[in-house]
Design a protein around this motif. Sequence first.
Motif, PDB file in Angstrom:
ATOM      1  N   TYR A   7     -11.452  29.754  57.853  1.00  0.00           N
ATOM      2  CA  TYR A   7     -10.788  28.686  57.112  1.00  0.00           C
ATOM      3  C   TYR A   7      -9.345  28.820  57.567  1.00  0.00           C
ATOM      4  O   TYR A   7      -8.410  27.922  57.035  1.00  0.00           O
ATOM      5  N   HIS A   8      -8.926  30.012  58.483  1.00  0.00           N
ATOM      6  CA  HIS A   8      -7.369  30.018  59.082  1.00  0.00           C
ATOM      7  C   HIS A   8      -6.493  30.267  58.063  1.00  0.00           C
ATOM      8  O   HIS A   8      -5.341  29.854  58.355  1.00  0.00           O
ATOM      9  N   PHE A   9      -6.594  31.040  56.909  1.00  0.00           N
ATOM     10  CA  PHE A   9      -5.747  31.241  55.928  1.00  0.00           C
ATOM     11  C   PHE A   9      -4.727  32.123  56.577  1.00  0.00           C
ATOM     12  O   PHE A   9      -5.439  33.139  57.225  1.00  0.00           O
ATOM     13  N   ASP A  10      -3.584  32.510  56.240  1.00  0.00           N
ATOM     14  CA  ASP A  10      -2.839  33.775  56.375  1.00  0.00           C
ATOM     15  C   ASP A  10      -3.006  34.714  55.504  1.00  0.00           C
ATOM     16  O   ASP A  10      -3.390  34.409  54.256  1.00  0.00           O
ATOM     17  N   LEU A  11      -2.913  36.093  55.809  1.00  0.00           N
ATOM     18  CA  LEU A  11      -3.216  37.051  54.703  1.00  0.00           C
ATOM     19  C   LEU A  11      -2.080  38.050  54.796  1.00  0.00           C
ATOM     20  O   LEU A  11      -1.516  38.437  55.761  1.00  0.00           O
ATOM     21  N   ILE A  12      -1.450  38.359  53.561  1.00  0.00           N
ATOM     22  CA  ILE A  12      -0.709  39.496  53.312  1.00  0.00           C
ATOM     23  C   ILE A  12      -1.633  40.594  52.611  1.00  0.00           C
ATOM     24  O   ILE A  12      -1.923  40.113  51.514  1.00  0.00           O
ATOM     25  N   SER A  13      -1.785  41.486  53.078  1.00  0.00           N
ATOM     26  CA  SER A  13      -2.398  42.762  52.276  1.00  0.00           C
ATOM     27  C   SER A  13      -1.395  43.459  51.684  1.00  0.00           C
ATOM     28  O   SER A  13      -0.608  44.084  52.294  1.00  0.00           O
ATOM     29  N   LEU A  14      -1.391  43.586  50.259  1.00  0.00           N
ATOM     30  CA  LEU A  14      -0.544  44.254  49.331  1.00  0.00           C
ATOM     31  C   LEU A  14      -0.745  45.999  49.911  1.00  0.00           C
ATOM     32  O   LEU A  14       0.251  46.667  49.752  1.00  0.00           O
ATOM     33  N   ASP A  15      -1.951  46.134  50.043  1.00  0.00           N
ATOM     34  CA  ASP A  15      -2.074  47.732  50.550  1.00  0.00           C
ATOM     35  C   ASP A  15      -1.123  47.964  51.672  1.00  0.00           C
ATOM     36  O   ASP A  15      -0.772  49.017  51.700  1.00  0.00           O
ATOM     37  N   GLU A  16      -1.344  47.080  52.938  1.00  0.00           N
ATOM     38  CA  GLU A  16      -0.530  47.505  53.978  1.00  0.00           C
ATOM     39  C   GLU A  16       0.970  47.119  53.903  1.00  0.00           C
ATOM     40  O   GLU A  16       1.734  48.070  54.419  1.00  0.00           O
ATOM     41  N   VAL A  17       1.388  46.321  53.043  1.00  0.00           N
ATOM     42  CA  VAL A  17       2.780  46.314  52.567  1.00  0.00           C
ATOM     43  C   VAL A  17       3.151  47.539  52.015  1.00  0.00           C
ATOM     44  O   VAL A  17       4.325  47.935  52.206  1.00  0.00           O
ATOM     45  N   PHE A  21     -14.700  27.201  47.229  1.00  0.00           N
ATOM     46  CA  PHE A  21     -13.319  27.271  46.796  1.00  0.00           C
ATOM     47  C   PHE A  21     -12.450  26.492  47.552  1.00  0.00           C
ATOM     48  O   PHE A  21     -11.408  26.016  47.158  1.00  0.00           O
ATOM     49  N   VAL A  22     -12.632  26.573  48.862  1.00  0.00           N
ATOM     50  CA  VAL A  22     -11.769  25.909  49.759  1.00  0.00           C
ATOM     51  C   VAL A  22     -11.864  24.346  49.672  1.00  0.00           C
ATOM     52  O   VAL A  22     -10.696  23.646  49.511  1.00  0.00           O
ATOM     53  N   HIS A  23     -13.084  23.976  49.276  1.00  0.00           N
ATOM     54  CA  HIS A  23     -13.233  22.566  49.058  1.00  0.00           C
ATOM     55  C   HIS A  23     -12.598  22.206  47.820  1.00  0.00           C
ATOM     56  O   HIS A  23     -11.967  20.930  47.782  1.00  0.00           O
ATOM     57  N   THR A  71       0.949  28.122  56.235  1.00  0.00           N
ATOM     58  CA  THR A  71      -0.317  27.625  55.995  1.00  0.00           C
ATOM     59  C   THR A  71      -0.749  28.232  54.652  1.00  0.00           C
ATOM     60  O   THR A  71      -0.097  29.332  53.965  1.00  0.00           O
ATOM     61  N   HIS A  72      -1.906  28.225  54.091  1.00  0.00           N
ATOM     62  CA  HIS A  72      -2.306  28.777  52.901  1.00  0.00           C
ATOM     63  C   HIS A  72      -2.411  30.062  53.101  1.00  0.00           C
ATOM     64  O   HIS A  72      -2.883  30.641  54.157  1.00  0.00           O
ATOM     65  N   THR A  73      -1.526  30.990  51.988  1.00  0.00           N
ATOM     66  CA  THR A  73      -1.581  32.409  52.262  1.00  0.00           C
ATOM     67  C   THR A  73      -2.076  33.070  51.255  1.00  0.00           C
ATOM     68  O   THR A  73      -1.737  32.806  50.127  1.00  0.00           O
ATOM     69  N   LEU A  74      -2.967  34.169  51.691  1.00  0.00           N
ATOM     70  CA  LEU A  74      -3.564  35.090  50.403  1.00  0.00           C
ATOM     71  C   LEU A  74      -2.727  36.300  50.356  1.00  0.00           C
ATOM     72  O   LEU A  74      -2.193  37.045  51.148  1.00  0.00           O
ATOM     73  N   LEU A  75      -2.358  36.498  49.097  1.00  0.00           N
ATOM     74  CA  LEU A  75      -1.922  37.639  48.687  1.00  0.00           C
ATOM     75  C   LEU A  75      -2.828  38.771  47.949  1.00  0.00           C
ATOM     76  O   LEU A  75      -3.240  38.634  46.979  1.00  0.00           O
TER      77      LEU A  75
END
Length: 197
Positions: A32-42, A192-194, A109-113
Amino acid sequence: MVSRSSHAYVIGLVGKAGSGKSTVARILVEEYHFDLISLDEVGHHALELSRDELIHVFGQQIVGPDGTIQRAVLGQIVFGNMDMLLTLNAITHPRIKELVKQQLSNMRTHTLLDGALLYEIGLAPLCDFILMVDAPEAMIMERLIRQRKWPEEKAKSVLFSQRHLQFLREEADFIIFNNDSLEKIERQVEFFVHTIS
Ligand SMILES: CC(C)(COP(=O)(O)OP(=O)(O)OC[C@H]1O[C@@H](n2cnc3c(N)ncnc32)[C@H](O)[C@@H]1O)[C@@H](O)C(=O)NCCC(=O)NCCS
Ligand SMILES: Nc1ncnc2c1ncn2[C@@H]1O[C@H](COP(=O)(O)OP(=O)(O)OP(=O)(O)O)[C@@H](O)[C@H]1O
């Protein structure tokens, strides 16, 4: 929770370690081409930014031969010692929060934390929705021990130091149940996306 007029949402992806957050994130990113920010990586980046302070508190033992922070050594110190863990959190969490805010200022775009400690770090107010990945505690333990090869004691202390499942369930806007096959997760992610589209 922050209500935004823009079409791009910030979605907090929470759940205990081993619940399946990364699995859900992978589907949302790849399909679904969301962006991702991984808090573990940050968090790993924040460790390097906090290097001097960490050495002052935890000693030279946490520095590897190449000069970088040895996360495995630091993990052994803090998981199982709540005072040490809270000390580490007090050093790293404000930095994680700042780094995430900077990254979000460029979001398109939609971004996951994605992170088990979204609430502890104080990032929940930046999210439009909270999506929880839920699984029975016994199943989570089994995955951490069998698939991630964590010793039982480590799995217990990491899970113990994270928010209780009941809190996460009560706070979540959406819940994905990851107690079955990958196919079942994919169907829930699609729903969820829908729903948010
Ligand atoms: C303790 C550290 C050095 C261990 O590093 P390591 O590479 O071995 O583990 P990794 O970062 O992949 O985390 C392993 C698991 O522990 C969980 N976890 C990490 N930090 C914490 C914490 N402070 N409290 C509870 N659980 C944690 C993560 O959700 C993950 O499931 C590292 O996790 C760290 O610096 N943690 C403090 C920053 C933080 O809170 N990061 C988590 C953001 S969600
Ligand atoms: N439905 C499932 N069936 C079998 N194995 C699964 C399932 N969901 C996840 N797993 C496996 O369980 C492990 C933990 O999943 P995952 O890495 O997605 O959890 P996580 O919530 O991101 O954990 P962390 O917070 O520690 O990063 C992985 O090895 C993953 O492949």
